[in-house]
Design a protein around this motif. Structure first.
Motif, PDB file in Angstrom:
ATOM      1  N   PHE A   1      69.385  64.646  60.170  1.00  0.00           N
ATOM      2  CA  PHE A   1      70.360  64.033  59.262  1.00  0.00           C
ATOM      3  C   PHE A   1      69.977  64.343  57.823  1.00  0.00           C
ATOM      4  O   PHE A   1      68.886  64.843  57.559  1.00  0.00           O
ATOM      5  CB  PHE A   1      70.440  62.516  59.491  1.00  0.00           C
ATOM      6  CG  PHE A   1      69.131  61.788  59.323  1.00  0.00           C
ATOM      7  CD1 PHE A   1      68.736  61.298  58.085  1.00  0.00           C
ATOM      8  CD2 PHE A   1      68.277  61.607  60.409  1.00  0.00           C
ATOM      9  CE1 PHE A   1      67.524  60.647  57.939  1.00  0.00           C
ATOM     10  CE2 PHE A   1      67.068  60.942  60.263  1.00  0.00           C
ATOM     11  CZ  PHE A   1      66.686  60.465  59.027  1.00  0.00           C
ATOM     12  N   ARG A   2      70.919  64.057  56.931  1.00  0.00           N
ATOM     13  CA  ARG A   2      70.666  64.304  55.510  1.00  0.00           C
ATOM     14  C   ARG A   2      70.103  63.069  54.837  1.00  0.00           C
ATOM     15  O   ARG A   2      70.418  61.944  55.213  1.00  0.00           O
ATOM     16  CB  ARG A   2      71.973  64.687  54.804  1.00  0.00           C
ATOM     17  CG  ARG A   2      72.404  66.086  55.105  1.00  0.00           C
ATOM     18  CD  ARG A   2      73.839  66.323  54.641  1.00  0.00           C
ATOM     19  NE  ARG A   2      74.323  67.573  55.198  1.00  0.00           N
ATOM     20  CZ  ARG A   2      74.278  68.726  54.536  1.00  0.00           C
ATOM     21  NH1 ARG A   2      73.816  68.780  53.295  1.00  0.00           N
ATOM     22  NH2 ARG A   2      74.723  69.827  55.100  1.00  0.00           N
TER      23      ARG A   2
ATOM     24  N   ILE B   1      61.225  54.392  48.479  1.00  0.00           N
ATOM     25  CA  ILE B   1      61.151  54.002  49.889  1.00  0.00           C
ATOM     26  C   ILE B   1      59.929  54.643  50.549  1.00  0.00           C
ATOM     27  O   ILE B   1      59.232  54.013  51.336  1.00  0.00           O
ATOM     28  CB  ILE B   1      62.428  54.448  50.641  1.00  0.00           C
ATOM     29  CG1 ILE B   1      63.649  53.681  50.125  1.00  0.00           C
ATOM     30  CG2 ILE B   1      62.263  54.249  52.143  1.00  0.00           C
ATOM     31  CD1 ILE B   1      64.972  54.216  50.637  1.00  0.00           C
TER      32      ILE B   1
ATOM     33  N   ASN C   1      62.739  52.407  55.935  1.00  0.00           N
ATOM     34  CA  ASN C   1      62.740  53.875  55.896  1.00  0.00           C
ATOM     35  C   ASN C   1      64.117  54.489  56.137  1.00  0.00           C
ATOM     36  O   ASN C   1      64.382  55.607  55.706  1.00  0.00           O
ATOM     37  CB  ASN C   1      61.756  54.415  56.930  1.00  0.00           C
ATOM     38  CG  ASN C   1      60.321  54.076  56.562  1.00  0.00           C
ATOM     39  OD1 ASN C   1      59.827  54.467  55.506  1.00  0.00           O
ATOM     40  ND2 ASN C   1      59.648  53.307  57.415  1.00  0.00           N
ATOM     41  N   TYR C   2      64.977  53.760  56.837  1.00  0.00           N
ATOM     42  CA  TYR C   2      66.313  54.308  57.087  1.00  0.00           C
ATOM     43  C   TYR C   2      67.167  54.349  55.827  1.00  0.00           C
ATOM     44  O   TYR C   2      68.240  54.958  55.821  1.00  0.00           O
ATOM     45  CB  TYR C   2      67.020  53.537  58.194  1.00  0.00           C
ATOM     46  CG  TYR C   2      66.446  53.842  59.560  1.00  0.00           C
ATOM     47  CD1 TYR C   2      66.328  55.161  59.980  1.00  0.00           C
ATOM     48  CD2 TYR C   2      66.009  52.827  60.404  1.00  0.00           C
ATOM     49  CE1 TYR C   2      65.783  55.462  61.220  1.00  0.00           C
ATOM     50  CE2 TYR C   2      65.474  53.127  61.650  1.00  0.00           C
ATOM     51  CZ  TYR C   2      65.358  54.434  62.049  1.00  0.00           C
ATOM     52  OH  TYR C   2      64.830  54.734  63.272  1.00  0.00           O
ATOM     53  N   GLY C   3      66.712  53.733  54.768  1.00  0.00           N
ATOM     54  CA  GLY C   3      67.393  53.847  53.481  1.00  0.00           C
ATOM     55  C   GLY C   3      67.381  55.272  52.949  1.00  0.00           C
ATOM     56  O   GLY C   3      68.095  55.600  52.006  1.00  0.00           O
TER      57      GLY C   3
ATOM     58  N   ALA D   1      68.413  57.770  54.712  1.00  0.00           N
ATOM     59  CA  ALA D   1      69.526  58.496  55.335  1.00  0.00           C
ATOM     60  C   ALA D   1      70.850  58.161  54.668  1.00  0.00           C
ATOM     61  O   ALA D   1      71.052  57.055  54.184  1.00  0.00           O
ATOM     62  CB  ALA D   1      69.603  58.147  56.817  1.00  0.00           C
TER      63      ALA D   1
ATOM     64  N   PRO E   1      70.729  57.856  61.808  1.00  0.00           N
ATOM     65  CA  PRO E   1      69.642  57.159  62.493  1.00  0.00           C
ATOM     66  C   PRO E   1      69.697  55.657  62.243  1.00  0.00           C
ATOM     67  O   PRO E   1      70.338  55.197  61.308  1.00  0.00           O
ATOM     68  CB  PRO E   1      68.405  57.754  61.836  1.00  0.00           C
ATOM     69  CG  PRO E   1      68.842  58.041  60.440  1.00  0.00           C
ATOM     70  CD  PRO E   1      70.299  58.433  60.523  1.00  0.00           C
ATOM     71  N   GLY E   2      68.985  54.923  63.078  1.00  0.00           N
ATOM     72  CA  GLY E   2      68.823  53.492  62.843  1.00  0.00           C
ATOM     73  C   GLY E   2      70.003  52.675  63.319  1.00  0.00           C
ATOM     74  O   GLY E   2      71.021  53.212  63.742  1.00  0.00           O
ATOM     75  N   PRO E   3      69.863  51.334  63.238  1.00  0.00           N
ATOM     76  CA  PRO E   3      70.919  50.440  63.720  1.00  0.00           C
ATOM     77  C   PRO E   3      72.216  50.600  62.924  1.00  0.00           C
ATOM     78  O   PRO E   3      72.183  50.916  61.734  1.00  0.00           O
ATOM     79  CB  PRO E   3      70.335  49.040  63.466  1.00  0.00           C
ATOM     80  CG  PRO E   3      68.887  49.233  63.167  1.00  0.00           C
ATOM     81  CD  PRO E   3      68.708  50.619  62.683  1.00  0.00           C
TER      82      PRO E   3
ATOM     83  N   TYR F   1      74.246  48.595  61.614  1.00  0.00           N
ATOM     84  CA  TYR F   1      74.492  47.792  60.418  1.00  0.00           C
ATOM     85  C   TYR F   1      73.872  48.392  59.159  1.00  0.00           C
ATOM     86  O   TYR F   1      74.173  47.954  58.061  1.00  0.00           O
ATOM     87  CB  TYR F   1      74.026  46.343  60.615  1.00  0.00           C
ATOM     88  CG  TYR F   1      72.602  46.168  61.118  1.00  0.00           C
ATOM     89  CD1 TYR F   1      72.371  45.517  62.330  1.00  0.00           C
ATOM     90  CD2 TYR F   1      71.511  46.633  60.394  1.00  0.00           C
ATOM     91  CE1 TYR F   1      71.075  45.343  62.807  1.00  0.00           C
ATOM     92  CE2 TYR F   1      70.224  46.459  60.861  1.00  0.00           C
ATOM     93  CZ  TYR F   1      70.004  45.813  62.067  1.00  0.00           C
ATOM     94  OH  TYR F   1      68.727  45.647  62.530  1.00  0.00           O
TER      95      TYR F   1
END
Lengths: 379, 393
Positions: free
Chosen positions: A199-200, A360, B337-339, B341, B354-356, B358
């Motif tokens: 993914f990006r 992050i 960490n999904y922030g 994406a 990726p990730g949930p 919501y």
């Protein structure tokens, strides 16, 4: 506490500056980000030719012996140009781990290809809900004869789609959250049973979820001591923070310069933006934020270079303080640029996104301010 | 916090709630309604509200409004934003409609108002220009009279959803020699006219909401002039007042806060020190929302008694946008960490995220909401307004 650079360091800086100025302006970067692969092998080769990929490594392992200060000098320039190539992942993270924790045989196997630009690496430490806890590992490594068999999913692994090899943290004993029992493995990205979903990222890079479904890894590819992976990752994180803070400083400097320039030319209500006192004070605060962050960043990298005790606490302190400072500068740079700051066309928004991303990676400013406080209490 | 409602008002509130629950189209419930809906999908709810007679709460009854009191309008606004329904296109219903029925002639009213109500015409706003953002009176787009037409030349920018628009209402300069505010006219331009070009502007979240609109020798019938020539500034200011009233965004903030709480609950275990920090940050924002909501209720109650709220809209705009920015920022932080994406645009199920679920729009919302403190008159400008108009500085 200003750094007086040696002749060698000045040379490194000016050669990186020249290379990026000639070949990596914002348009060139835009094309690279939009390309199929999303990074430039051509530029990567140029970095290798210039010796950038070998610069931080010690001479004993075939590097140029520049250490953390060489990394700092380069990362600052990379931050100014929003470089997307995986220098941080390959050289700082993987290269650093191999140099500090790898056996002589592993160093001899992996480092030459890193320094020559042949191979690209990524570090897969995080998992679904690990947040910033290096020990939150549920990926399992089970011993089977002369191999380990890895199963689990690593999350948001930046540069994984580009990488030839990954360093994966997996549990050889203990339970999720335990500090002990995590080990590091070198895993070929093209191993059977290893699946990537790419993914990006917000800052124009590529990342992936890495699913390991019984991936077999020779025991010789365990990096560092069994069960001591978290300590290795902690040391790696300290260096990573030194590098990311330097990159942040590069980005902040560019944002401040661009904002100042814009405020001198953009007119509203018959006057330049820079003539409004409210914006003058804002830009003074941005200037001060940059100055403080720059000093702290240098302080950290000097401490990393001299392997000071307590550098880990300082690293967390810097990640927090510089992260908040950069966030302030990035917010205000967009605000003062108005609608233009919101566009994909202008570089300002891209610095904003890179800074958001750095805030992050390896822990946000709130995480690190707490760690800073806790390490003090523990001392 | 609740207004003290009469029995009739309480019944109305229940009716609105039930109507939304029964009629809001399921296909409009997408991850990010601001970017993921086609024009046709966006209009579904509009048409349902139109059929019900609720599309234009602000409008007087004679032009097709429901004839609600201020309190009822407020109840409707609150119920729809709490439920997260897509608001009817503001440029049509809230902005140009009231200008037309207040300052337009009979022909214009007959021609345009019914098509705004029905959703047949999609309007966009031709205010900002490259050289005039918050300083609107500096517009340079020129309109020169040529018989019974105007010839219009200029460049409008930040034009939201112009890619869907049938019409654009424009501020144009008709008297270059007059003082900035007095040489402006308010002109309605058919987007299909030769010489109108729309160019997308992609924003930092990757979405296409805003556009450049180029006007090159566009012939516009003089019949499309609103009110008097060179009086456009008066109409423009009238319209901006409407734009800023709904910016407190209490309903939206409440919804996003609820979602943020769920995310924190799912993502951050209670024994993680970050948990307490998030709980505290959320509580702080909740209090910000409560205080702003109380302010809004106080002002609505005053308006219902006929008291002019003055520049209260500026206060709502400043705090409403700051609060929403805080919420989107905290949500982005909550997913860890999904922030990193972000969804690719145009959005497609073929792209992996990726990730949930919501967390899938957290990055783009965080990035997109940076615009809130800039558009509709930057928050700096709003502070100037309060300094001047309220504090007398």
């Amino acid at each position: 506490m200003d750094i007086q650079f040696t002749e060698e360091q000045e040379l490194l800086r000016s050669s990186v500056q020249r290379l990026l100025r000639d070949q990596y302006d914002f348009d060139a970067r835009r094309k690279i980000v939009a390309s199929e692969e999303g990074w430039s092998r051509k530029h990567w080769s140029s970095f290798a030719e210039l010796g950038l990929l070998a610069a931080p490594f010690s001479e004993e392992v075939g590097g140029l012996g520049g250490g953390p200060l060489a990394t700092m000098i380069m990362m600052q320039e990379f931050g100014r140009h929003l470089l997307v190539e995986p220098f941080f992942e390959t050289v700082v993270l993987a290269g650093g781990l191999i140099e500090d924790f790898g056996s002589a045989a592993q160093q001899a196997t992996y480092l030459p290809d890193i320094m020559s630009g042949e191979k690209v690496w990524a570090l897969a430490w995080s998992e679904g809900r690990s947040r910033y806890d290096l020990g939150h590992v549920s990926t399992i490594a089970r011993r089977e004869g002369g191999s380990y068999v890895l199963s689990g999913t690593k999350a948001a692994v930046v540069a994984a789609p580009w990488a030839d090899s990954l360093i994966v943290s997996a549990r050889t004993s203990g339970e999720r959250g335990d500090r002990n029992g995590v080990s590091l493995f070198v895993v070929d990205r093209h191993s059977p049973n290893l699946h990537l979903q790419g993914f990006r990222t917000i800052d124009g890079r590529r990342a992936a979820e890495v699913a390991l479904m019984n991936v077999s890894v020779p025991a010789s590819q365990m990096l560092g001591r069994e069960g001591e992976g978290v300590a290795a990752l902690e040391a790696c994180r300290d260096s990573a923070i030194g590098a990311l803070c330097a990159e942040t400083i590069g980005a902040m400097g560019e944002l401040n310069a661009a904002t100042l320039e814009y405020s001198k030319t953009r007119k509203q209500f018959g006057a330049t933006l820079g003539s409004f006192q409210v914006l003058q004070h804002r830009m003074v605060d941005m200037f001060i934020a940059h100055q403080e962050a720059l000093s702290l960043m240098q302080h950290l990298n000097l401490s990393l270079a001299s392997k000071d005790e307590g550098v880990s606490r300082l690293a967390s302190g810097a990640k927090s303080k510089i992260g908040y400072a950069a966030k302030f500068v990035a917010d205000q740079a967009v605000q003062v640029h108005g609608g233009m700051g919101m566009t994909d066309e202008l570089n300002v928004g891209h610095y904003f996104k890179r800074i958001s991303s750095i805030n992050i990676q390896f822990g946000d400013p709130a995480f690190h301010v707490l760690r800073y406080a806790q390490l003090d209490a523990a001392a | 916090m609740e207004l003290v409602l009469t029995r009739e008002e309480a019944a109305f509130r229940d009716e609105v709630r039930a109507f939304i629950a029964e009629n809001y189209p399921a296909e409009m419930r997408v991850p990010n309604p601001d970017t993921d809906l086609t024009k046709e999908q966006m209009l579904l709810w509009h048409r349902i509200l139109h059929k019900k007679g609720w599309i234009a709460p602000l409008w007087p009854k004679e032009y097709g409004g429901p004839g609600w009191s201020i309190t009822k309008r407020f109840i409707f606004e609150r119920e729809t934003t709490r439920a997260g329904t897509l608001p009817p296109l503001a440029f049509s219903v809230t902005m140009v409609g009231p200008v037309i029925y207040t300052f337009g002639n009979e022909t214009q009213k007959k021609k345009f108002l019914p098509r705004i109500l029905s959703g047949e015409d999609w309007w966009c706003q031709g205010y900002s220009e490259p050289g005039s953002g918050s300083d609107l009176a500096s517009v340079r787009t020129k309109a020169v009279r040529d018989g019974d037409h105007y010839i219009v030349n200029g460049h409008k920018t930040w034009t939201t959803l112009a890619q869907h628009a049938d019409w654009i209402f424009c501020l144009v300069r008709t008297d270059p020699s007059a003082k900035p505010q007095s040489g402006i006219s308010f002109l309605l331009i058919d987007m299909k006219s030769p010489g109108v070009t729309v160019r997308p502007i992609i924003t930092i979240d990757g979405s296409h909401e805003v556009n450049d609109v180029f006007l090159e020798n566009v012939r516009v019938p003089a019949a499309n002039l609103i009110g008097e020539e060179n009086k456009g500034w008066t109409y423009a200011k009238f319209l901006l007042g409407n734009e800023r009233t709904s910016m407190a965004g209490i309903g939206r903030s409440t919804r996003y806060l609820d979602r943020l709480k769920q995310i924190v609950k799912a993502e951050i275990p209670e024994d993680d020190p970050a948990h307490l920090e998030f709980v505290r940050d959320i509580a702080r924002i909740e209090l910000d929302v409560l205080a702003l909501e109380a302010t809004e209720l106080r002002i609505v109650a005053q308006m219902a008694r006929g008291i002019d709220p003055g520049p209260a809209a500026s206060l709502f705009k400043i705090r409403g946008t700051e609060i929403f920015q805080d919420i989107t920022e905290l949500t982005h932080r909550a997913i860890g960490n999904y922030g990193l994406a972000i969804r690719e645009h145009p959005v497609s199920a073929n792209h992996f995220m990726p990730g949930p679920d919501y967390g899938h729009t957290a990055s783009e919302k965080y990035l997109n909401s940076r615009k809130l403190s800039i558009y509709g008159g930057s928050n700096e400008i709003q502070r100037n307004i309060i300094a001047k108009a309220v504090l007398g500085l």
